[in-house]
Design an enzyme around this catalytic site. Structure first.
Site, PDB file in Angstrom:
ATOM      1  CG  ASP A  69      -2.006   1.036   1.145  1.00 55.47           C
ATOM      2  OD1 ASP A  69      -3.034   0.759   0.518  1.00 55.47           O
ATOM      3  OD2 ASP A  69      -1.834   2.140   1.702  1.00 55.47           O
ATOM      4  CD  GLU A  99      -4.639   4.252  -1.446  1.00 52.11           C
ATOM      5  OE1 GLU A  99      -4.823   4.708  -0.308  1.00 52.11           O
ATOM      6  OE2 GLU A  99      -5.482   4.318  -2.357  1.00 52.11           O
TER       7      GLU A  99
END
Length: 565
Positions: free
Chosen positions: A439, A482
């Site tokens: 992430d 993301e």
């Protein structure tokens, strides 16, 4: 004559690959026959004969294809099984199962070696090997993709040093030169995969592109070249065109854009042949159409029994199906209807190949969802064009369905399916797997501060690093927003941590730009592994928890889940 030889070699290669892909199933069947023999004290002769036949077939085919070690073991097993068949039931040696079990284990080991070294396919085998008492020694190495070699030629050493550093973060091998003579000598000795060339040098305003053009004439080859120059005038750009350069950037260039251009100029057009399934009850006719399509570079699988179509669809994974309309046991229309019952094949192109010329009958036959109708006898060029057009459209559709539109990585659904498939294969092959949940740190701030266009550039840069630095058989997908998911095959957790940490450090050094502002990004990652976790959802949850720990402890780090610590 040379072309015929090449075609023959390709056919032999496909036959070899088919033989290897069937080894797990055949060995599993042999194991089943063995179990029947062990359960029957009177030596079930039907099972014994089938076991002997399996060994005999493996021996003969193995020698034919040059798999001598496998064939030798199969020959020994054949001889021993024949001895058992020749003995009366009351004379069977008490330790006979141990001998066959040992030989089957040796065959399984040889089959695994052939699958990884000879077959080289990327889809999981559908049939498992039987359990063996001793497992193969674990390979802890982690081969990486070979780096592309880039030569940078620019007399501004500070800029060249920084650019080299940035490109190395993307996985390139970079050498730079500040003098044209040194660059020319290096090219003569070892040609690079691509060149980044400046236009202006102390010896002249377009000395760089002129030297490049002269060098290419000498070596007789066009070098994939991107120009990076402080000049932005017509003369400089024209000199780049005359030198055969593929792209032109003015300083300072964004490393991601330059890396993208380098990828494009180095892109080797590797075309995967279209895969065509022909279903026709007349073998000679099917073979004729096969030769036409194979001559055009396609892979063709012939099927004379419509009842085998479901297995063929699963194993061969065609891009298009050519079906005869009139077949004795199952008509083409019925077969098309059966295929359309399967959700995964709703969009698979089906084309009738028949001598039927009645337009009304053709229209009626197409109502089950068929793409088109090609009338026999076919004109070879028309057959190739019709098949290629529809097969290419199918591939484009598949790509849209499985890829993330921004990054080009696998989308969430496809990533999940591939992880499930890889996990099933790992169970069968007794391999290790590592799952990585990754992430980006403070990504919302990037979007809020620099805009969503800059945020997209960050996502693209990370996707490019993952795609270029990881192996082709690893699963790399954009899991959402993301967040990215990675499945590393046949690696230990320690090796996975080492690799992801290297990727993290390199990514953190990439410079991003938004207007006159520059910024850097980092990511955090969590890693879990199989067999510590046996199900895909368990793997994901464990990796997620490790990712949460990495973020809660300061971000920009990699954490292994508690089960592996």
């Amino acid at each position: 004559m040379k072309q015929n030889k090449s075609t023959l070699q390709e056919k032999i290669a496909r036959l070899r690959a088919s033989f290897v892909s069937q080894l797990p199933k055949r060995l599993e069947e042999a194991q089943q026959h063995l179990q029947l023999l062990k359960a029957d004290p009177c030596m079930n002769r039907v099972a014994a004969v089938e076991l002997h036949r399996t060994f005999h077939s493996l021996k003969g085919t193995g020698y034919s294809f040059g798999f001598n070690e496998l064939a030798g073991i199969a020959g020994e097993a054949e001889s021993y099984t024949q001895q058992l068949l020749d003995l009366p039931d009351d004379k069977t040696p008490p330790d006979w199962p141990d001998k066959i079990i040992g030989l089957l284990q040796e065959l399984a080991s040889q089959a695994q070696i052939l699958i990884y070294t000879d077959l080289q396919h990327d889809h999981p085998l559908q049939t498992p090997f039987f359990e063996m008492e001793s497992s193969a020694q674990e390979d802890t190495s982690l081969p990486e993709k070979p780096s592309r070699l880039i030569y940078i030629c620019d007399d501004e050493e500070d800029q060249v040093t920084h650019l080299s550093y940035q490109l190395r973060c993307f996985g390139y091998q970079v050498e730079y030169f500040t003098q044209l003579q040194a660059f020319e000598a290096a090219v003569r000795q070892h040609q690079p995969d691509a060149v980044v060339m400046d236009v202006r040098f102390p010896s002249g305003g377009t000395a760089g592109t002129e030297a490049l053009a002269s060098l290419q004439k000498i070596i007789g080859e066009q070098l994939p070249t991107v120009v990076l120059s402080g000049r932005d005038d017509f003369e400089a750009r024209l000199s780049a065109v005359r030198a055969g350069c593929h792209a032109y950037f003015t300083k300072p260039a964004k490393p991601l854009e330059l890396a993208t251009a380098l990828d494009e100029v180095m892109e080797e057009e590797v075309f995967e042949p279209y895969r065509i399934l022909i279903v026709d009850d007349e073998p000679e006719v099917a073979q004729y159409h096969t030769l036409i399509l194979e001559e055009a570079g396609m892979l063709v699988y012939q099927l004379s029994q419509p009842g085998n179509v479901l297995a063929a669809l699963q194993e061969f994974r065609p891009d298009l199906v050519l079906v005869d309309v009139y077949m004795p046991d199952c008509t083409g229309q019925e077969l098309a209807a059966v295929i359309r019952q399967l959700p995964e094949h709703l969009s698979l192109p089906i084309v009738y190949l028949s001598s039927e010329t009645d337009r009304q009958k053709q229209f009626s036959a197409m109502q089950v969802g068929v793409e088109g109708f090609i009338t026999k006898p076919v004109i070879p060029e028309e057959l190739v064009a019709a098949v290629a057009l529809r097969a290419e459209r199918m591939r484009s559709l598949r790509s849209l369905m499985v890829r993330d539109s921004l990054t080009g990585l696998y989308n969430h659904t496809t990533t999940t399916e591939l992880i499930e498939s890889a996990l099933a294969q790992a169970r069968r092959q007794q391999e290790s797997l590592c799952m990585v949940m990754l992430d980006l740190d403070h990504f919302k701030q990037v979007n809020d501060t620099y805009g969503h266009v800059s945020g997209d550039q960050v996502l693209l840069a990370l996707a490019r690093i993952l795609r270029h630095r990881l192996r082709s058989n690893d699963v790399v997908g954009r899991y959402g927003g993301e967040e990215f998911a990675i499945l590393l095959k046949d690696v230990t957790p320690e090796k996975a941590v080492e690799l992801v940490n290297q990727l993290r450090e390199d990514f953190s050094r990439i410079r991003f730009g938004s207007g006159d502002k520059e910024f850097y990004c980092t990511f955090s990652a969590g890693i879990s592994s199989f067999p510590a976790y046996n199900r895909a959802e368990e793997l994901r949850i464990a990796a997620d928890q490790a990712l949460y720990k990495a973020k809660s402890q300061g971000r920009n780090q990699v954490k292994l889940d508690d089960g592996n610590e």
